[in-house]
Design a protein around this motif. Structure first.
Motif, PDB file in Angstrom:
ATOM      1  N   GLN A 136      27.188  34.460  68.907  1.00 32.48           N
ATOM      2  CA  GLN A 136      25.599  34.577  68.701  1.00 32.48           C
ATOM      3  C   GLN A 136      24.886  33.858  67.834  1.00 32.48           C
ATOM      4  N   PHE A 192      24.239  30.324  69.393  1.00 28.32           N
ATOM      5  CA  PHE A 192      23.167  30.129  69.937  1.00 28.32           C
ATOM      6  C   PHE A 192      21.798  30.053  69.041  1.00 28.32           C
ATOM      7  N   CYS A 209      19.089  27.354  75.939  1.00 30.23           N
ATOM      8  CA  CYS A 209      20.044  28.736  75.594  1.00 30.23           C
ATOM      9  C   CYS A 209      20.461  29.464  76.703  1.00 30.23           C
ATOM     10  N   GLY A 222      24.199  29.906  77.858  1.00 39.24           N
ATOM     11  CA  GLY A 222      24.610  31.151  77.963  1.00 39.24           C
ATOM     12  C   GLY A 222      25.292  31.480  79.218  1.00 39.24           C
ATOM     13  N   SER A 230      22.122  35.342  75.162  1.00 27.70           N
ATOM     14  CA  SER A 230      22.137  33.939  74.586  1.00 27.70           C
ATOM     15  C   SER A 230      20.571  33.577  74.138  1.00 27.70           C
ATOM     16  N   GLY A 258      18.668  32.217  70.785  1.00 33.11           N
ATOM     17  CA  GLY A 258      18.153  31.059  70.638  1.00 33.11           C
ATOM     18  C   GLY A 258      16.575  31.195  70.237  1.00 33.11           C
TER      19      GLY A 258
END
Length: 328
Positions: A61, A64, A93, A97, A215, A219
């Motif tokens: 995490q 991101f 992102c 992701g 994700s 971001g």
């Protein structure tokens, strides 16, 4: 409207009023800490969706957050406004992701954790070694805070309220997701993937969505951390920070909507509260977290839910009685 729904709405409004009033009269450092709590709450919301609702473990995490922070920094330094850079960052992102979710279609459990750990390490190495783009170990500095004409976020208090507004919108969007058919599919995937697939759930698509949406929230947190600190470097998004976000989800209560709020509050705010103990505050903080993880594995929200069920037990309706009532 049911009594429980009314109580829930009143609690939410009370917490929102508390969040609005909390920074008033405080010094810049306290406002900075409160803003950090909101930003990490957004990141923890995303991981809570991936891990707590969909059951897909991720140790990436923070990477991101890094992608969001660096894309926002590069665009705003190039003269783009934050409001334009933000959606482009979220789209990037979401796509990354989605790609990271593909290994989750083949590996599970600790194998998936290793895959996401490797991705976090890869992002860190790219940020550190590609000096021409990221500034390397020196990082990037001087990113502007968004200015909306009549409302400028240059000072700490306006930026806090700006972050609070973004967090509120992110929470509303997450509320809609977990209450939608997607949310029920995420929970079905977590509980039993085989049974979920037998019931018609497209587990492949739901797994990818869990990673992509989670994700994207990471971001979004990155797009806010950039103008907050106005300086970013690779060490700010190393594996330790992914573990920190994971701790927020577990301490707050994985799979509970308000878990990220509580968990981020414990991880971000508790060390500051314990600073009066001077050199012992980190030892006390670590001991409290260890005790919490041992005796409260379902998180603080889980404990609250159990206490609530004991005080106000739900009335169980027998299936045959419910069927008979429906026939009348």
């Amino acid at each position: 409207m049911a009594k429980s729904s009314t109580i829930r709405i009143l609690v939410i409004l009370g917490l929102l009023a508390l969040a609005v009033a909390a920074p008033i009269g405080q010094k810049n450092y306290i406002i900075y800490i409160l803003t950090s709590w909101l930003i990490f709450t957004i990141a923890a919301m995303g991981l809570n969706l991936t891990l707590g609702y969909a059951g897909q473990i991720s140790l990436a995490q923070a990477s991101f957050m890094a992608i969001g922070a660096y894309i926002t920094a590069l665009l705003t330094l190039a003269g783009w406004h934050w409001i334009v850079a933000m959606p482009l960052t979220l789209l990037a992102c979401f796509v990354v992701g989605l790609l990271l979710g593909y290994p989750a279609l083949r590996v599970k459990g600790h194998f998936l954790a290793f895959v996401t750990l490797a991705f976090n390490t890869l992002v860190f190495l790219v940020l550190r070694n590609e000096d021409w783009l990221t500034g390397g170990s020196i990082g990037l500095v001087g990113m502007p805070r968004p200015d909306f004409g009549l409302f400028s976020t240059m000072k700490q208090l306006p930026f806090y309220y700006f972050t609070l507004a973004v967090t509120a919108f992110a929470a509303l969007a997450m509320w809609g997701i977990v209450r939608s058919p997607w949310g029920r599919a995420f929970k079905a995937l977590r509980e039993n993937p085989i049974r979920a697939e037998s019931l018609g759930v497209d587990t492949r698509r739901i797994t990818l969505l869990a990673f992509a949406i989670g994700s994207t929230y990471g971001g979004l947190a990155g797009t806010l951390i950039t103008p907050l600190v106005q300086f970013i470097e690779p060490g700010s998004f190393a594996l330790a920070h992914s573990l920190r976000i994971l701790l927020m989800v577990i301490v707050g209560g994985a799979g509970y909507f308000f878990g990220p709020w509580v968990g981020a509050g414990v991880v971000i705010l508790l060390p500051e509260i314990l600073r009066f103990t001077e050199g012992y505050y980190l030892i006390i903080y670590s001991a409290l977290v260890i005790v919490m993880l041992i005796f409260v594995p379902s998180g603080l929200i889980g404990v609250g839910a159990r206490i609530r069920d004991k005080i106000w037990p739900k009335q169980q309706v027998r299936a045959d009685m419910a069927e008979g009532a429906s026939l009348k």
